[in-house]
Design a protein around this motif. Structure first.
Motif, PDB file in Angstrom:
ATOM      1  N   ALA A  37     -21.716 101.223  -0.415  1.00 10.26           N
ATOM      2  CA  ALA A  37     -21.563 100.481   0.840  1.00 10.26           C
ATOM      3  C   ALA A  37     -20.097 100.292   1.203  1.00 10.26           C
ATOM      4  CB  ALA A  37     -22.264  99.130   0.726  1.00 10.26           C
ATOM      5  N   ASP A  38     -19.199 100.390   0.222  1.00 12.63           N
ATOM      6  CA  ASP A  38     -17.774 100.266   0.501  1.00 12.63           C
ATOM      7  C   ASP A  38     -17.242 101.466   1.283  1.00 12.63           C
ATOM      8  OD1 ASP A  38     -17.590  97.839  -0.811  1.00 12.63           O
ATOM      9  OD2 ASP A  38     -17.005  98.730  -2.720  1.00 12.63           O
ATOM     10  N   PHE A  39     -17.917 102.605   1.179  1.00  7.01           N
ATOM     11  CA  PHE A  39     -17.448 103.837   1.822  1.00  7.01           C
ATOM     12  C   PHE A  39     -18.401 104.209   2.954  1.00  7.01           C
ATOM     13  CE2 PHE A  39     -16.732 104.056  -2.842  1.00  7.01           C
ATOM     14  CZ  PHE A  39     -15.370 103.770  -2.822  1.00  7.01           C
ATOM     15  N   HIS A  40     -18.319 103.437   4.030  1.00  4.33           N
ATOM     16  CA  HIS A  40     -19.278 103.604   5.115  1.00  4.33           C
ATOM     17  C   HIS A  40     -19.214 105.017   5.691  1.00  4.33           C
ATOM     18  CE1 HIS A  40     -21.966 102.016   8.219  1.00  4.33           C
ATOM     19  NE2 HIS A  40     -21.319 102.815   9.045  1.00  4.33           N
ATOM     20  N   ARG A 262      -5.611  95.230  -9.433  1.00  2.00           N
ATOM     21  CA  ARG A 262      -5.069  94.457  -8.329  1.00  2.00           C
ATOM     22  C   ARG A 262      -5.117  92.966  -8.651  1.00  2.00           C
ATOM     23  NH1 ARG A 262      -8.532  96.251  -3.422  1.00  2.00           N
ATOM     24  NH2 ARG A 262      -7.315  98.047  -4.025  1.00  2.00           N
ATOM     25  N   THR A 263      -4.368  92.208  -7.856  1.00  2.00           N
ATOM     26  CA  THR A 263      -4.327  90.758  -8.016  1.00  2.00           C
ATOM     27  C   THR A 263      -5.299  90.137  -7.034  1.00  2.00           C
ATOM     28  OG1 THR A 263      -1.994  90.922  -8.643  1.00  2.00           O
ATOM     29  CG2 THR A 263      -2.838  88.745  -8.077  1.00  2.00           C
ATOM     30  N   VAL A 264      -6.312  89.472  -7.577  1.00  5.85           N
ATOM     31  CA  VAL A 264      -7.410  88.934  -6.772  1.00  5.85           C
ATOM     32  C   VAL A 264      -7.266  87.422  -6.656  1.00  5.85           C
ATOM     33  CG1 VAL A 264      -9.920  88.758  -6.558  1.00  5.85           C
ATOM     34  CG2 VAL A 264      -8.894  90.779  -7.624  1.00  5.85           C
ATOM     35  N   ALA A 265      -7.411  86.905  -5.450  1.00  4.39           N
ATOM     36  CA  ALA A 265      -7.385  85.463  -5.234  1.00  4.39           C
ATOM     37  C   ALA A 265      -8.810  84.920  -5.332  1.00  4.39           C
ATOM     38  CB  ALA A 265      -6.790  85.141  -3.873  1.00  4.39           C
ATOM     39  N   LEU A 266      -9.056  84.059  -6.307  1.00  5.51           N
ATOM     40  CA  LEU A 266     -10.344  83.362  -6.419  1.00  5.51           C
ATOM     41  C   LEU A 266     -10.183  82.019  -5.723  1.00  5.51           C
ATOM     42  CD1 LEU A 266     -13.228  83.186  -7.573  1.00  5.51           C
ATOM     43  CD2 LEU A 266     -12.241  82.146  -9.624  1.00  5.51           C
ATOM     44  N   ILE A 302     -18.696  85.107  -2.183  1.00  7.74           N
ATOM     45  CA  ILE A 302     -18.441  86.051  -1.098  1.00  7.74           C
ATOM     46  C   ILE A 302     -17.405  87.057  -1.564  1.00  7.74           C
ATOM     47  CG2 ILE A 302     -17.666  86.313   1.288  1.00  7.74           C
ATOM     48  CD1 ILE A 302     -18.504  83.372   1.723  1.00  7.74           C
ATOM     49  N   ASN A 303     -17.764  88.321  -1.532  1.00  4.53           N
ATOM     50  CA  ASN A 303     -16.877  89.410  -1.921  1.00  4.53           C
ATOM     51  C   ASN A 303     -15.947  89.702  -0.747  1.00  4.53           C
ATOM     52  OD1 ASN A 303     -15.934  91.489  -3.573  1.00  4.53           O
ATOM     53  ND2 ASN A 303     -17.992  92.099  -4.165  1.00  4.53           N
ATOM     54  N   GLY A 304     -14.820  89.003  -0.701  1.00  2.76           N
ATOM     55  CA  GLY A 304     -13.903  89.099   0.429  1.00  2.76           C
ATOM     56  C   GLY A 304     -13.619  87.717   0.981  1.00  2.76           C
ATOM     57  N   ASP A 305     -13.055  87.658   2.186  1.00  3.61           N
ATOM     58  CA  ASP A 305     -12.804  86.347   2.787  1.00  3.61           C
ATOM     59  C   ASP A 305     -14.073  85.855   3.482  1.00  3.61           C
ATOM     60  OD1 ASP A 305     -12.714  86.853   5.831  1.00  3.61           O
ATOM     61  OD2 ASP A 305     -11.256  88.328   5.128  1.00  3.61           O
ATOM     62  N   HIS A 320     -14.305  97.667  -3.440  1.00  2.00           N
ATOM     63  CA  HIS A 320     -13.226  98.657  -3.507  1.00  2.00           C
ATOM     64  C   HIS A 320     -11.998  98.204  -2.728  1.00  2.00           C
ATOM     65  CE1 HIS A 320     -11.818 102.762  -4.304  1.00  2.00           C
ATOM     66  NE2 HIS A 320     -11.303 102.753  -3.096  1.00  2.00           N
ATOM     67  N   TYR A 321     -12.196  97.511  -1.616  1.00  2.00           N
ATOM     68  CA  TYR A 321     -11.073  97.120  -0.762  1.00  2.00           C
ATOM     69  C   TYR A 321     -10.753  95.627  -0.847  1.00  2.00           C
ATOM     70  CZ  TYR A 321     -12.119 101.662   1.372  1.00  2.00           C
ATOM     71  OH  TYR A 321     -12.349 102.994   1.586  1.00  2.00           O
ATOM     72  N   ASN A 322     -11.453  94.882  -1.678  1.00  2.00           N
ATOM     73  CA  ASN A 322     -11.330  93.427  -1.654  1.00  2.00           C
ATOM     74  C   ASN A 322     -10.228  92.910  -2.574  1.00  2.00           C
ATOM     75  OD1 ASN A 322     -13.445  93.296   0.126  1.00  2.00           O
ATOM     76  ND2 ASN A 322     -14.986  92.875  -1.422  1.00  2.00           N
ATOM     77  N   THR A 323      -9.488  91.936  -2.066  1.00  2.00           N
ATOM     78  CA  THR A 323      -8.463  91.258  -2.863  1.00  2.00           C
ATOM     79  C   THR A 323      -8.714  89.755  -2.911  1.00  2.00           C
ATOM     80  OG1 THR A 323      -7.032  91.064  -0.911  1.00  2.00           O
ATOM     81  CG2 THR A 323      -6.720  92.993  -2.311  1.00  2.00           C
ATOM     82  N   THR A 324      -9.841  89.324  -2.367  1.00  2.00           N
ATOM     83  CA  THR A 324     -10.203  87.906  -2.353  1.00  2.00           C
ATOM     84  C   THR A 324     -11.673  87.757  -2.730  1.00  2.00           C
ATOM     85  OG1 THR A 324      -8.626  87.487  -0.549  1.00  2.00           O
ATOM     86  CG2 THR A 324     -10.301  85.813  -0.939  1.00  2.00           C
ATOM     87  N   VAL A 325     -11.970  86.752  -3.530  1.00  2.00           N
ATOM     88  CA  VAL A 325     -13.348  86.341  -3.809  1.00  2.00           C
ATOM     89  C   VAL A 325     -13.443  84.865  -3.437  1.00  2.00           C
ATOM     90  CG1 VAL A 325     -15.118  85.963  -5.554  1.00  2.00           C
ATOM     91  CG2 VAL A 325     -13.745  88.046  -5.618  1.00  2.00           C
TER      92      VAL A 325
END
Length: 450
Positions: A37-40, A262-266, A302-305, A320-325
């Motif tokens: 689903a990340d690669f529409h 990558r650096t993910v913001a929780l 939520i996978n993303g903002d 694949h493109y997410n940097t926020t949870v």
């Protein structure tokens, strides 16, 4: 020399639960996932079979339409599951990670001597090409297309999104290598945007044109910046890539190794200690979710903002493109006569019984409740207050709903992506799924016109 962009229309949604500037390495995940689903729009063709051993950076599948476009494994291990849906369509892959990681190594790219064809072939075989997306259609970029420009947004305005000035610190070498490589792919410019008042690692790079952006959300969306800098017309193509993806691409160019860390913001009001974690693409969210602690048991991951992300299970996997949870309370309760009394604890652009406009800097603890259900799609004039693109949002949405291809073209569908309508969806009194409507319109336009 930079060019200033000032956005006046929009709405900042200030939420409780911003990440503290503290980074912890997440526990290594046992299983990593690749979600189709990340690669529409990509139809995968498997290279490996279930049970095969794979190295990090080794191709697992390729695109049916573009056979040279490889999609690689984030880790070394065993391909333990190929999850299929209707008509045996591949939905996701799962890889059981080895304790000792082994990475497939390529020869580093000589950027001084590399041509456009060299850069393209290098990124395609190494699995970094899917980081590059294109407009129109908001899909993985077609390698045979020549973009008139490439855009990178280093200005963040989405609610609780990762602070790029913090997450990109110390990554200047990788960022420069990626920008230099991308500059060879277009006859135009690589446009990089940063905050007007912030010092960004992106600001001092070469081979790009710098823009300083200010204003409320969606000023940080790359679509807003494209609209102000170099709008997309019929027959034209632009490419976009996010800053943290630039780091992965740049490291691959410099070392020849694919490192999807990558650096993910929780973040979110349901997280006891919101902070940053380093994790690889496809890692289990639970490896860092419970390390920070979660308030209660009725929450949504939520996978993303909160505006553009997708709902995930706590044991789901980082997109694949997410940097926020984001983790916020589940809104499954309803207020008695909630529509007929003053509201002090919600964000609204309307001044009818709402007071958030009196305290623009106040932070809110919002849940997932939509405060209503689908109703007639009526003209209110509210969308135009938060929609800075030179496009009529209501008319474009209705054209997509009735599948009027001519109107969709004339009203500017080539220029937008679903995320550009996330804010209009948030304030919609009709509770219509704007992003889904735009996505279906883009798919129809691509199918019929190409």
């Amino acid at each position: 020399m930079s060019k200033d962009i000032r956005i006046k229309k929009g709405l900042n949604i200030n939420l409780v639960g911003a990440a503290e500037k503290e980074t912890t390495k997440a526990v290594d995940s046992n299983v990593y996932a690749i979600d189709m689903a990340d690669f529409h729009g990509v139809t995968p063709k498997m290279i490996l079979k279930q049970g095969a051993e794979v190295k990090a950076g080794e191709p697992v599948f390729f695109s049916k339409d573009i056979e040279e476009m490889m999609f690689v494994s984030p880790v070394s291990g065993e391909l333990i599951e190929i999850n299929r849906g209707a008509r045996r369509r591949i939905l996701s892959l799962k890889i059981l990670a080895d304790k000792q990681q082994e990475t497939l190594a390529h020869k580093p790219l000589d950027l001084e001597k590399a041509t456009k064809a060299d850069v393209k072939a290098y990124l395609l075989k190494g699995g970094c090409w899917p980081f590059i997306k294109q407009r129109p259609y908001d899909v993985v970029a077609h390698p045979d297309a020549t973009p008139k420009a490439i855009f990178v947004s280093g200005y963040v305005t989405a609610p609780l999104a990762a602070d790029l000035n913090y997450t990109l610190s110390g990554k200047e070498a990788e960022l420069q290598a990626a920008i230099t490589a991308l500059s060879k792919m277009t006859p135009g410019k690589v446009h990089v945007s940063v905050g007007k008042d912030a010092t960004s690692p992106l600001a001092g790079l070469k081979n790009m044109e710098l823009h300083k952006v200010s204003g409320p959300h969606p000023a940080g969306l790359v679509g807003t910046q494209i609209n102000r800098i170099d709008p997309v017309n019929k027959g034209e193509v632009v490419w976009t890539i996010s800053p943290q993806d630039l780091v992965v691409l740049g490291e691959y160019v410099l070392t020849g190794k694919y490192n999807p860390e990558r650096t993910v913001a929780l973040v979110g009001s349901s997280v006891k200690k919101p902070q940053y974690y380093t994790a690889k693409i496809g890692a289990e969210i639970s490896t860092f979710l419970y390390a920070s602690g979660v308030e209660g048991d009725n929450f949504r991951v939520i996978n993303g903002d909160v505006l553009t992300g997708l709902q995930s299970a706590p044991d789901g996997h980082l997109g694949h493109y997410n940097t926020t949870v984001s983790v916020i309370p589940e809104g499954d309760d309803y207020e008695f006569f909630g529509w007929n009394k003053p509201v002090f604890d919600k964000v609204s652009v309307s001044r009818a019984l709402t007071f958030s406009w009196l305290q623009p800097n106040k932070k809110y603890d919002l849940d997932t409740n939509t405060n209503g259900e689908h109703r007639a799609f009526v003209l209110t004039g509210q969308y135009e207050k938060v929609f800075p693109l030179d496009i009529y949002p209501m008319q474009l949405l209705k054209a997509c709903m009735v599948k009027d291809l001519d109107e969709m073209e004339h009203l500017g569908l080539y220029e937008v992506a679903p995320e550009d309508f996330s804010l209009t969806e948030f304030i919609c009194v009709s509770k219509q799924p704007h992003q889904k409507i735009i996505r279906e319109g883009l798919d129809l336009l691509k199918q019929e016109i190409g």
